[in-house]
Design an enzyme around this catalytic site. Structure first.
Site, PDB file in Angstrom:
ATOM      1  N   MET A   1       0.799  -1.203   0.000  1.00  0.00           N
ATOM      2  CA  MET A   1       0.000   0.000   0.000  1.00  0.00           C
ATOM      3  C   MET A   1       0.844   1.272   0.000  1.00  0.00           C
ATOM      4  O   MET A   1       0.367   2.311   0.396  1.00  0.00           O
ATOM      5  CB  MET A   1      -0.945   0.001   1.174  1.00  0.00           C
ATOM      6  CG  MET A   1      -0.265   0.099   2.506  1.00  0.00           C
ATOM      7  SD  MET A   1      -1.483  -0.040   3.800  1.00  0.00           S
ATOM      8  CE  MET A   1      -0.403  -0.391   5.115  1.00  0.00           C
ATOM      9  N   PRO A   2       2.085   1.210  -0.461  1.00  0.00           N
ATOM     10  CA  PRO A   2       2.861   2.457  -0.519  1.00  0.00           C
ATOM     11  C   PRO A   2       2.231   3.472  -1.463  1.00  0.00           C
ATOM     12  O   PRO A   2       1.601   3.113  -2.455  1.00  0.00           O
ATOM     13  CB  PRO A   2       4.214   2.003  -1.059  1.00  0.00           C
ATOM     14  CG  PRO A   2       4.288   0.563  -0.756  1.00  0.00           C
ATOM     15  CD  PRO A   2       2.877   0.053  -0.856  1.00  0.00           C
ATOM     16  N   PHE A   3       2.399   4.718  -1.123  1.00  0.00           N
ATOM     17  CA  PHE A   3       2.046   5.825  -2.015  1.00  0.00           C
ATOM     18  C   PHE A   3       3.322   6.625  -2.221  1.00  0.00           C
ATOM     19  O   PHE A   3       3.975   7.006  -1.246  1.00  0.00           O
ATOM     20  CB  PHE A   3       0.952   6.713  -1.421  1.00  0.00           C
ATOM     21  CG  PHE A   3       0.572   7.827  -2.357  1.00  0.00           C
ATOM     22  CD1 PHE A   3      -0.314   7.593  -3.397  1.00  0.00           C
ATOM     23  CD2 PHE A   3       1.131   9.083  -2.231  1.00  0.00           C
ATOM     24  CE1 PHE A   3      -0.649   8.605  -4.284  1.00  0.00           C
ATOM     25  CE2 PHE A   3       0.801  10.108  -3.110  1.00  0.00           C
ATOM     26  CZ  PHE A   3      -0.091   9.864  -4.143  1.00  0.00           C
ATOM     27  N   MET A  28      10.129  -1.688  -6.183  1.00  0.00           N
ATOM     28  CA  MET A  28       9.276  -1.914  -5.007  1.00  0.00           C
ATOM     29  C   MET A  28       8.810  -3.366  -4.953  1.00  0.00           C
ATOM     30  O   MET A  28       8.796  -3.977  -3.877  1.00  0.00           O
ATOM     31  CB  MET A  28       8.083  -0.962  -5.016  1.00  0.00           C
ATOM     32  CG  MET A  28       8.486   0.486  -4.854  1.00  0.00           C
ATOM     33  SD  MET A  28       7.115   1.554  -4.442  1.00  0.00           S
ATOM     34  CE  MET A  28       7.141   1.348  -2.672  1.00  0.00           C
ATOM     35  N   THR A  73       5.367   6.817   1.266  1.00  0.00           N
ATOM     36  CA  THR A  73       4.644   6.579   2.510  1.00  0.00           C
ATOM     37  C   THR A  73       4.204   5.120   2.499  1.00  0.00           C
ATOM     38  O   THR A  73       3.568   4.666   1.550  1.00  0.00           O
ATOM     39  CB  THR A  73       3.416   7.501   2.631  1.00  0.00           C
ATOM     40  OG1 THR A  73       3.850   8.859   2.556  1.00  0.00           O
ATOM     41  CG2 THR A  73       2.690   7.279   3.949  1.00  0.00           C
TER      42      THR A  73
END
Length: 130
Positions: A1-3, A28, A73
């Site tokens: 769920m990285p942004f 990632m 994030t």
């Protein structure tokens, strides 16, 4: 769920931005334990007077106008070793395409708690799943 917020100087081609986005996400997936479908990015292209950076701070050689800042994030914390491997993989892949020098890559990672995320519908899905 990285942004990930990707910030660079204005003027890059759509092909350059695609290679940048694709290879950052590939790093990632390969080195940061992110599922292939978990891709959330915002690319910000700024005018030269809007992106202020020191060209020599902790850089082996001076940064160029191709400097790119990645602000990631995340929800799930990663170990120091995972982060270091991720930084190396980003530099390798972005060196291949779109051809960014390692000196021009800066990455910060911030961890947010599960309740700090709402993916849609006005809900806190991460804590509703628990």
């Amino acid at each position: 769920m990285p942004f990930t917020r990707i910030t660079l100087l204005r003027g890059k081609s759509p092909e350059y931005l695609k290679a940048l986005s694709d290879n950052f996400h590939r790093a990632m997936v390969e080195a940061f334990d992110v599922p292939p479908t978990d891709r959330f990015q915002a690319i910000h292209q700024l005018e030269p007077h809007e992106l202020v950076f020191d060209r020599t701070y902790f850089a082996s050689t001076p940064r160029s106008d191709n400097y790119i800042f990645f602000d990631v994030t995340i929800g799930k914390p990663r170990s120091t070793e995972v982060k270091k491997a991720f930084y190396r993989r980003v530099a390798e892949l972005l060196g291949d395409a779109p051809g960014i020098r390692p000196e021009d890559i800066m990455i910060t990672i911030t961890t947010a708690a599960r309740e700090d995320w709402s993916f849609s519908d006005g809900r806190a899905q991460m804590i509703e799943q628990v």
